[in-house]
Enzyme design. Structure first.
Site, PDB file in Angstrom:
ATOM      1  N   GLY A 203      84.913  82.207 -15.673  1.00  8.43           N
ATOM      2  CA  GLY A 203      85.662  81.003 -15.340  1.00  8.43           C
ATOM      3  C   GLY A 203      87.023  81.332 -14.782  1.00  8.43           C
ATOM      4  O   GLY A 203      87.512  82.447 -14.934  1.00  8.43           O
ATOM      5  N   PRO A 204      87.636  80.348 -14.151  1.00  9.66           N
ATOM      6  CA  PRO A 204      88.954  80.570 -13.545  1.00  9.66           C
ATOM      7  C   PRO A 204      90.011  80.875 -14.599  1.00  9.66           C
ATOM      8  O   PRO A 204      89.801  80.618 -15.781  1.00  9.66           O
ATOM      9  CB  PRO A 204      89.250  79.249 -12.834  1.00  9.66           C
ATOM     10  CG  PRO A 204      88.276  78.262 -13.327  1.00  9.66           C
ATOM     11  CD  PRO A 204      87.129  78.990 -13.918  1.00  9.66           C
ATOM     12  N   PRO A 205      91.140  81.438 -14.185  1.00  5.67           N
ATOM     13  CA  PRO A 205      92.180  81.785 -15.141  1.00  5.67           C
ATOM     14  C   PRO A 205      92.724  80.560 -15.874  1.00  5.67           C
ATOM     15  O   PRO A 205      92.741  79.462 -15.320  1.00  5.67           O
ATOM     16  CB  PRO A 205      93.281  82.393 -14.275  1.00  5.67           C
ATOM     17  CG  PRO A 205      92.806  82.400 -12.884  1.00  5.67           C
ATOM     18  CD  PRO A 205      91.473  81.776 -12.799  1.00  5.67           C
ATOM     19  N   GLY A 208      90.887  79.153 -20.973  1.00  8.35           N
ATOM     20  CA  GLY A 208      90.731  79.334 -22.407  1.00  8.35           C
ATOM     21  C   GLY A 208      89.726  80.398 -22.805  1.00  8.35           C
ATOM     22  O   GLY A 208      89.226  80.381 -23.929  1.00  8.35           O
ATOM     23  N   THR A 210      90.269  83.710 -23.239  1.00  5.67           N
ATOM     24  CA  THR A 210      90.868  84.540 -24.279  1.00  5.67           C
ATOM     25  C   THR A 210      90.943  83.762 -25.589  1.00  5.67           C
ATOM     26  O   THR A 210      90.630  84.288 -26.662  1.00  5.67           O
ATOM     27  CB  THR A 210      92.285  84.966 -23.864  1.00  5.67           C
ATOM     28  OG1 THR A 210      92.238  85.441 -22.528  1.00  5.67           O
ATOM     29  CG2 THR A 210      92.827  86.030 -24.766  1.00  5.67           C
ATOM     30  N   HIS A 424      79.459  65.492  -0.226  1.00  6.01           N
ATOM     31  CA  HIS A 424      78.838  66.810  -0.074  1.00  6.01           C
ATOM     32  C   HIS A 424      78.091  67.213  -1.352  1.00  6.01           C
ATOM     33  O   HIS A 424      76.913  67.573  -1.316  1.00  6.01           O
ATOM     34  CB  HIS A 424      79.928  67.838   0.262  1.00  6.01           C
ATOM     35  CG  HIS A 424      79.431  69.232   0.441  1.00  6.01           C
ATOM     36  ND1 HIS A 424      79.236  69.804   1.665  1.00  6.01           N
ATOM     37  CD2 HIS A 424      79.052  70.171  -0.465  1.00  6.01           C
ATOM     38  CE1 HIS A 424      78.776  71.026   1.519  1.00  6.01           C
ATOM     39  NE2 HIS A 424      78.664  71.283   0.219  1.00  6.01           N
ATOM     40  N   GLU A 425      78.776  67.096  -2.474  1.00  5.97           N
ATOM     41  CA  GLU A 425      78.159  67.546  -3.731  1.00  5.97           C
ATOM     42  C   GLU A 425      77.012  66.637  -4.163  1.00  5.97           C
ATOM     43  O   GLU A 425      75.970  67.113  -4.613  1.00  5.97           O
ATOM     44  CB  GLU A 425      79.211  67.652  -4.845  1.00  5.97           C
ATOM     45  CG  GLU A 425      80.353  68.628  -4.552  1.00  5.97           C
ATOM     46  CD  GLU A 425      79.899  70.012  -4.114  1.00  5.97           C
ATOM     47  OE1 GLU A 425      78.753  70.403  -4.422  1.00  5.97           O
ATOM     48  OE2 GLU A 425      80.680  70.700  -3.433  1.00  5.97           O
ATOM     49  N   ASP A 506      77.097  77.556   1.672  1.00  8.78           N
ATOM     50  CA  ASP A 506      75.730  77.011   1.655  1.00  8.78           C
ATOM     51  C   ASP A 506      74.940  77.589   2.814  1.00  8.78           C
ATOM     52  O   ASP A 506      73.796  78.015   2.665  1.00  8.78           O
ATOM     53  CB  ASP A 506      75.750  75.485   1.848  1.00  8.78           C
ATOM     54  CG  ASP A 506      76.425  74.778   0.697  1.00  8.78           C
ATOM     55  OD1 ASP A 506      76.523  75.374  -0.383  1.00  8.78           O
ATOM     56  OD2 ASP A 506      76.857  73.624   0.892  1.00  8.78           O
TER      57      ASP A 506
END
Ligand code: ADP
Ligand code: ZN
Length: 624
Positions: A203-205, A208, A210, A424-425, A506
């Site tokens: 996951g991105p920084p 949570g 850590t 789009h999603e 994509d």
């Protein structure tokens, strides 16, 4: 022994020599300066005999010898501290390296200087002995460095509980089990269950990861060992590997416990990424890590948790069974998640009673847990600065403004951009759900993520399919159609001129799948032939190779087949979406409002209009 004495004498001479020539304690003593690039080329040409390193690796004094007349010379160089290929190169070329501590104040320095000589003498002797003993380039070299500065941290009690982690419920549920493994391993081993050794948090920084790992240790009441991948990768080859060894040794002595490796991508990048100048330090570290993980049994009570935001660059060996075989995604929180996280961090803050955390959560799409905790903290600081008794909404508002200007990804406020991403999603999600062979939807979201993605639609691929590797033609086709659904929705709603580059990954996926169908799986009109060589280990120019193996004519046919598949799938995606435009619009409105739709929620809405096919109807069993 005699050799040892001889070496000691040599070492003594060496040091005396350099000291009488020009005391190297001050890099300014060197006559003139050369650029780093020139240093590198001189090293490669075997002209450099010795280098003294100062200022924590930022400055060097180079001793060179002219290859023709043997004249020695000394130069000053500004070094590039981040160049990880530098020290391996010096080692290859047998350049003597001496490292000097950062320059301190006078009196202390004087004392140090008198002590320095014997210490350096010993260190030099040690180095020489090592070199002569282990053979050039032996893996044992410089090993003791890892030991002398063990750089991992140990927390006997993290004091963090699951209660302190909010908004990432799925990840929490998955990891609750790990606590049980640590607390009551007998319960699992008694029935023959294998306890996992490694969990990879992706996951991105600031989301949570850590914190979660600490919470597992805290809940289980076990020690928490942590190190960052970037700390493994040090100047000397072998240091990282030796640190890994130390870390696991310590951990095993303290089992049950958790080892947490942050930024594992720093060590775990695909090996062999680069011919020639490969980073052998990183490879050795990675190999050592894999060896350690293979070496202990799951029930030894050590569980390794690693975190990354780049799972795509990780070496395949890391994911092999018995290593990091569990992967848990830790996403940026949606509205509800943000509210939960705000509640956690508001616990110890004094807020005016009329402050609505819901309003704060609404204002902060795209914020990570760390960002949110930052918002509340900043607002408390502002309140103190303004000499207030408690934090009002004004402070929070100001804190958000202040933080959002500093954030890399601006929250989606722009109405049109948000709509476009939502279309789009939902395009992906709806096409996938309408196709009988499509994978069941896990969720669709428009919460921005790192790397420029504005959102994503996530599916559960069928496990039997993945496990057996028996991909059917219709399954692959369904994946291509689904992948094209995003772009197709943009075209239908905004017109062909408005399509964005958001679909570029994509398109790449589609191209790869279609190409595999034709050239590897023999699933086209060209028939059951495989056109690629088996040599996929050749990491450079893989595509080049497979091309040159077939004739120009066949290559053209392959291109033609690929284009036909893609065109067919593209028109299928457009057809499905046009025929269900009302559903598309409705789902987009809902997604814009809620930011995330769960798979089941999404299917329920689709099912109101169109009966779901078997795979999707049974999806709740998988996705629940
Ligand atoms: P990561 O390891 O994913 O980069 P951290 O765990 O270091 O993120 O998060 C940094 C800080 O942000 C945490 O110490 C905590 O205060 C806050 N934080 C991040 N995510 C959450 C969360 N899900 N719940 C509560 N606090 C969080
Ligand atoms: Zn897409």
């Amino acid at each position: 022994m005699l050799g040892g004495i001889a070496l000691a004498v040599v070492a003594a001479l060496l040091f005396n020599n350099s000291l009488t020539q020009a005391p190297p304690q001050n890099p300014n003593n060197a006559s003139s300066q050369i650029p780093y690039s020139e240093l590198l080329s001189n090293v490669r040409q075997d002209r450099v005999t010795k280098i003294d390193i100062f200022d924590n690796g930022r400055t060097g004094v180079v001793s060179m010898r002219d290859p023709i007349n043997g004249t020695p010379s000394r130069f000053r160089v500004n070094l590039l501290a981040g160049d990880q290929a530098f020290y391996p190169l010096l080692r290859d070329k047998n350049v003597d390296i001496t490292i000097y501590p950062p320059n301190n104040s006078g009196a202390l320095m004087g004392l140090l200087q008198t002590l320095l000589l014997p210490i350096l003498l010993l260190a030099g002797l040690f180095f020489l002995l090592r070199r002569s003993g282990g053979g050039a380039g032996g893996p044992g070299q410089a090993m003791s460095f890892g030991k002398s500065k063990a750089r991992f941290q140990m927390d006997a009690k993290t004091g963090i509980k699951f209660d302190d982690v909010a908004g990432i419920d799925e990840a929490k549920v998955e990891l609750q089990e790990v606590v049980q493994f640590l607390k009551k391993p007998e319960r699992f081993t008694a029935v023959g269950a294998k306890i996992p050794k490694g969990v990879l948090l992706v996951g991105p920084p600031g989301t949570g990861k850590t914190l979660l790992a600490k919470a597992i240790a805290g809940e289980a009441g076990v020690p928490f060992f942590s190190i960052s991948g970037s700390e493994f990768v040090e100047m000397f080859v072998g240091v990282g590997a030796s640190r890994v060894r130390d870390l696991f040794k310590k951990a095993k002595e303290n089992a049950p416990c958790i080892i947490f490796i942050d930024e594992i991508d720093a060590v775990g990048r695909s090996r062999g990424a680069g011919i020639g100048g490969g980073n052998d330090e990183r490879e050795q570290t990675l190999n050592q890590l894999l060896v350690e993980m293979d070496g202990f049994e799951g029930n030894a009570g050590v569980i390794v948790i690693a975190a990354t935001n780049r799972p795509d660059v990780l070496d395949a060996a890391i994911m092999r069974p018995g290593r990091f075989d569990r992967q848990v995604t830790v996403d940026r929180p949606d509205f509800k998640g943000r509210l939960e996280i705000l509640k956690v961090h508001a616990r110890n803050k004094k807020l005016l009673p009329d402050v609505s955390l819901e309003r704060v959560a609404r204002r902060t799409p795209g914020y990570s847990g760390a960002d949110l905790s930052n918002v509340l903290n900043e607002s408390a600081i502002l309140a103190a600065r303004r000499r207030l008794e408690a934090i009002s909404f004004k402070e929070i508002d100001d804190a958000i403004d202040r933080i959002s200007t500093g954030l890399v990804r601006p929250p989606l406020v722009d109405g049109k951009k948000k709509r476009l991403i939502a279309y789009h999603e939902v395009g992906h999600a709806l096409v996938g759900t309408l196709l009988a062979e499509g994978d069941p939807l896990s969720k669709v979201t428009i919460i921005p993520r790192g790397g420029g993605t504005g959102g994503f639609a996530q599916f559960y691929p069928s496990e039997e399919m993945i496990d057996s590797g028996m991909y059917s033609r219709s399954w692959i086709m369904a994946r291509i159609i689904t992948a094209l659904g995003g772009r197709a929705a943009e075209e239908i709603v905004f017109g062909e001129d408005e399509v964005t580059v958001g679909a570029s990954s994509d398109i790449q996926n589609v191209a790869r799948l279609a190409k595999d169908m034709v050239t590897r799986f023999g699933m086209s009109d060209l028939g059951p032939i495989s056109l690629t060589g088996q040599g996929s280990e050749v990491f450079l120019g893989r595509d080049l190779m497979s091309r040159s193996e077939c004739s120009e004519e066949v290559a053209q046919q392959v291109d033609h087949q690929i284009r036909e598949i893609v065109e067919f799938c593209h028109s299928e995606a457009k057809r499905l979406l046009s025929e269900n435009r009302d559903l598309l619009d409705r789902l987009v409105d809902l997604l814009i409002d809620k930011e995330t739709l769960e798979g089941q929620e999404f299917r329920d809405i689709v099912a109101q209009k169109i009966p779901l096919t078997e795979r999707h109807k049974n999806a709740s069993a998988i996705t629940a």
